[in-house]
Design a protein around this motif. Structure first.
Motif, PDB file in Angstrom:
ATOM      1  N   UNK A 195      57.217  18.254  57.171  1.00 39.38           N
ATOM      2  CA  UNK A 195      57.444  19.652  57.536  1.00 39.38           C
ATOM      3  C   UNK A 195      56.556  20.584  56.713  1.00 39.38           C
ATOM      4  N   UNK A 196      56.421  20.297  55.422  1.00 40.04           N
ATOM      5  CA  UNK A 196      55.567  21.118  54.551  1.00 40.04           C
ATOM      6  C   UNK A 196      54.111  21.008  54.977  1.00 40.04           C
ATOM      7  N   UNK A 197      53.675  19.811  55.342  1.00 40.69           N
ATOM      8  CA  UNK A 197      52.303  19.598  55.803  1.00 40.69           C
ATOM      9  C   UNK A 197      52.034  20.417  57.065  1.00 40.69           C
ATOM     10  N   UNK A 198      52.950  20.360  58.007  1.00 43.99           N
ATOM     11  CA  UNK A 198      52.791  21.104  59.263  1.00 43.99           C
ATOM     12  C   UNK A 198      52.775  22.606  59.019  1.00 43.99           C
ATOM     13  N   UNK A 199      53.616  23.085  58.088  1.00 43.98           N
ATOM     14  CA  UNK A 199      53.651  24.516  57.761  1.00 43.98           C
ATOM     15  C   UNK A 199      52.330  24.969  57.169  1.00 43.98           C
ATOM     16  N   UNK A 200      51.784  24.178  56.259  1.00 45.60           N
ATOM     17  CA  UNK A 200      50.484  24.527  55.654  1.00 45.60           C
ATOM     18  C   UNK A 200      49.376  24.519  56.692  1.00 45.60           C
ATOM     19  N   UNK A 201      49.411  23.531  57.575  1.00 48.07           N
ATOM     20  CA  UNK A 201      48.401  23.421  58.623  1.00 48.07           C
ATOM     21  C   UNK A 201      48.454  24.640  59.542  1.00 48.07           C
ATOM     22  N   UNK A 202      49.659  25.089  59.867  1.00 46.52           N
ATOM     23  CA  UNK A 202      49.833  26.269  60.711  1.00 46.52           C
ATOM     24  C   UNK A 202      49.288  27.510  60.011  1.00 46.52           C
TER      25      UNK A 202
END
Length: 51
Positions: free
Chosen positions: A25-32
């Motif tokens: 979830x943290x990875x996806x948030x940073x990517x966004x």
């Protein structure tokens, strides 16, 4: 004075730090966040380039 053709050895090879563990979830948030920043940045650059 050193000869410009001499190869100077590096003092020591540095080791890479261990990778930080992050959740999916943290990875996806940073990517966004990165994606949104790129869109804004490109929007700023486009008006300058167009004639």
């Amino acid at each position: 004075m050193k000869n410009k053709y001499q190869v100077v050895p590096q003092a020591t090879a540095t080791k890479k730090p261990a990778k930080a563990e992050i959740s999916d979830a943290e990875f996806r948030r940073r990517l966004k966040n990165i994606s949104e920043w790129r869109k804004k940045r490109l929007a700023q650059l486009r008006p300058k380039d167009s004639r």
